[in-house]
Design a protein around this motif. Structure first.
Motif, PDB file in Angstrom:
ATOM      1  N   HIS A  20       0.669  -1.135   0.021  1.00 26.27           N
ATOM      2  CA  HIS A  20       0.301   0.084  -0.129  1.00 26.27           C
ATOM      3  C   HIS A  20       1.039   1.208   0.043  1.00 26.27           C
ATOM      4  O   HIS A  20       0.552   2.037  -0.614  1.00 26.27           O
ATOM      5  CB  HIS A  20      -0.927  -0.066   1.303  1.00 26.27           C
ATOM      6  CG  HIS A  20      -1.817   1.138   1.323  1.00 26.27           C
ATOM      7  ND1 HIS A  20      -2.834   1.549   0.418  1.00 26.27           N
ATOM      8  CD2 HIS A  20      -1.609   2.100   2.301  1.00 26.27           C
ATOM      9  CE1 HIS A  20      -3.195   2.507   0.825  1.00 26.27           C
ATOM     10  NE2 HIS A  20      -2.946   3.188   1.639  1.00 26.27           N
ATOM     11  N   GLU A  23       2.128   1.808  -3.395  1.00 21.15           N
ATOM     12  CA  GLU A  23       1.456   2.344  -4.313  1.00 21.15           C
ATOM     13  C   GLU A  23       1.195   3.939  -4.114  1.00 21.15           C
ATOM     14  O   GLU A  23       1.002   4.919  -5.001  1.00 21.15           O
ATOM     15  CB  GLU A  23      -0.155   1.538  -3.971  1.00 21.15           C
ATOM     16  CG  GLU A  23      -0.010   0.250  -4.696  1.00 21.15           C
ATOM     17  CD  GLU A  23      -1.206  -0.493  -4.486  1.00 21.15           C
ATOM     18  OE1 GLU A  23      -1.387  -1.394  -4.835  1.00 21.15           O
ATOM     19  OE2 GLU A  23      -1.883  -0.324  -3.026  1.00 21.15           O
ATOM     20  N   ILE A  28      -0.001   5.752  -7.526  1.00 16.26           N
ATOM     21  CA  ILE A  28      -0.846   4.793  -8.270  1.00 16.26           C
ATOM     22  C   ILE A  28      -2.042   4.372  -7.285  1.00 16.26           C
ATOM     23  O   ILE A  28      -1.946   4.520  -6.322  1.00 16.26           O
ATOM     24  CB  ILE A  28      -0.005   3.480  -8.890  1.00 16.26           C
ATOM     25  CG1 ILE A  28       0.420   2.685  -8.062  1.00 16.26           C
ATOM     26  CG2 ILE A  28       0.876   3.959  -9.949  1.00 16.26           C
ATOM     27  CD1 ILE A  28       1.117   1.355  -8.494  1.00 16.26           C
ATOM     28  N   ASN A  30      -4.772   2.475  -4.990  1.00 17.21           N
ATOM     29  CA  ASN A  30      -4.680   1.779  -4.065  1.00 17.21           C
ATOM     30  C   ASN A  30      -5.260   0.393  -4.889  1.00 17.21           C
ATOM     31  O   ASN A  30      -6.242   0.135  -5.393  1.00 17.21           O
ATOM     32  CB  ASN A  30      -5.601   1.859  -3.292  1.00 17.21           C
ATOM     33  CG  ASN A  30      -5.424   1.046  -1.920  1.00 17.21           C
ATOM     34  OD1 ASN A  30      -4.320   0.283  -1.590  1.00 17.21           O
ATOM     35  ND2 ASN A  30      -6.615   0.897  -1.173  1.00 17.21           N
ATOM     36  N   SER A  32      -3.706  -1.480  -7.229  1.00 13.92           N
ATOM     37  CA  SER A  32      -3.205  -1.642  -8.720  1.00 13.92           C
ATOM     38  C   SER A  32      -2.368  -2.806  -8.536  1.00 13.92           C
ATOM     39  O   SER A  32      -2.563  -3.643  -9.393  1.00 13.92           O
ATOM     40  CB  SER A  32      -2.364  -0.296  -9.015  1.00 13.92           C
ATOM     41  OG  SER A  32      -3.263   0.612  -9.200  1.00 13.92           O
ATOM     42  N   ILE A  33      -1.305  -3.063  -7.570  1.00 10.45           N
ATOM     43  CA  ILE A  33      -0.415  -4.122  -7.751  1.00 10.45           C
ATOM     44  C   ILE A  33      -1.197  -5.269  -7.426  1.00 10.45           C
ATOM     45  O   ILE A  33      -0.665  -6.311  -8.121  1.00 10.45           O
ATOM     46  CB  ILE A  33       0.657  -3.805  -6.633  1.00 10.45           C
ATOM     47  CG1 ILE A  33       1.621  -2.622  -7.037  1.00 10.45           C
ATOM     48  CG2 ILE A  33       1.496  -5.112  -6.454  1.00 10.45           C
ATOM     49  CD1 ILE A  33       2.583  -1.941  -5.919  1.00 10.45           C
ATOM     50  N   PRO A  42       0.287  -4.239 -16.191  1.00  9.80           N
ATOM     51  CA  PRO A  42       0.527  -2.686 -16.061  1.00  9.80           C
ATOM     52  C   PRO A  42       1.190  -2.051 -17.157  1.00  9.80           C
ATOM     53  O   PRO A  42       1.915  -2.498 -18.020  1.00  9.80           O
ATOM     54  CB  PRO A  42       1.752  -2.916 -14.738  1.00  9.80           C
ATOM     55  CG  PRO A  42       2.256  -4.302 -14.945  1.00  9.80           C
ATOM     56  CD  PRO A  42       1.141  -5.199 -15.549  1.00  9.80           C
ATOM     57  N   THR A  46       3.687   3.187 -15.324  1.00 14.18           N
ATOM     58  CA  THR A  46       3.120   2.594 -14.191  1.00 14.18           C
ATOM     59  C   THR A  46       4.367   1.875 -13.242  1.00 14.18           C
ATOM     60  O   THR A  46       4.831   2.087 -12.134  1.00 14.18           O
ATOM     61  CB  THR A  46       2.102   1.815 -13.964  1.00 14.18           C
ATOM     62  OG1 THR A  46       1.093   2.735 -14.551  1.00 14.18           O
ATOM     63  CG2 THR A  46       1.698   1.589 -12.492  1.00 14.18           C
ATOM     64  N   VAL A  50       6.888   2.461  -9.768  1.00 14.93           N
ATOM     65  CA  VAL A  50       7.059   1.497  -8.978  1.00 14.93           C
ATOM     66  C   VAL A  50       8.442   1.300  -8.611  1.00 14.93           C
ATOM     67  O   VAL A  50       9.010   1.225  -7.581  1.00 14.93           O
ATOM     68  CB  VAL A  50       6.257   0.298  -9.052  1.00 14.93           C
ATOM     69  CG1 VAL A  50       6.558  -0.810  -7.873  1.00 14.93           C
ATOM     70  CG2 VAL A  50       4.590   0.519  -8.996  1.00 14.93           C
TER      71      VAL A  50
END
Length: 64
Positions: A20, A23, A28, A30, A32-33, A42, A46, A50
């Protein structure tokens, strides 16, 4: 994408931050990963965000 997620987790753990937090710091959304684990692909920009957040390259995220 499971290897990507595991590599992100490993890098985050090394820095003692949560997914979290990665992100949030990368700017990006919450969740997404975790969505990448479910098949979402992705965007390269993006992934770069990261990687920058974790202090590594996209190649390191993809290949460990």
């Amino acid at each position: 994408m499971p290897e990507l997620i595991e590599n992100i987790k490993k890098k985050a753990n090394e820095q003692r931050i949560t997914i979290h937090q990665v992100e949030m710091n990368a700017g990006i959304a919450n969740g997404s990963i975790s969505s990448w684990r479910k098949g979402s692909i992705p965007r390269i920009d993006t992934l770069q965000k990261v990687a920058n957040t974790l202090g590594c390259t996209i190649d390191e995220l993809m290949n460990g």
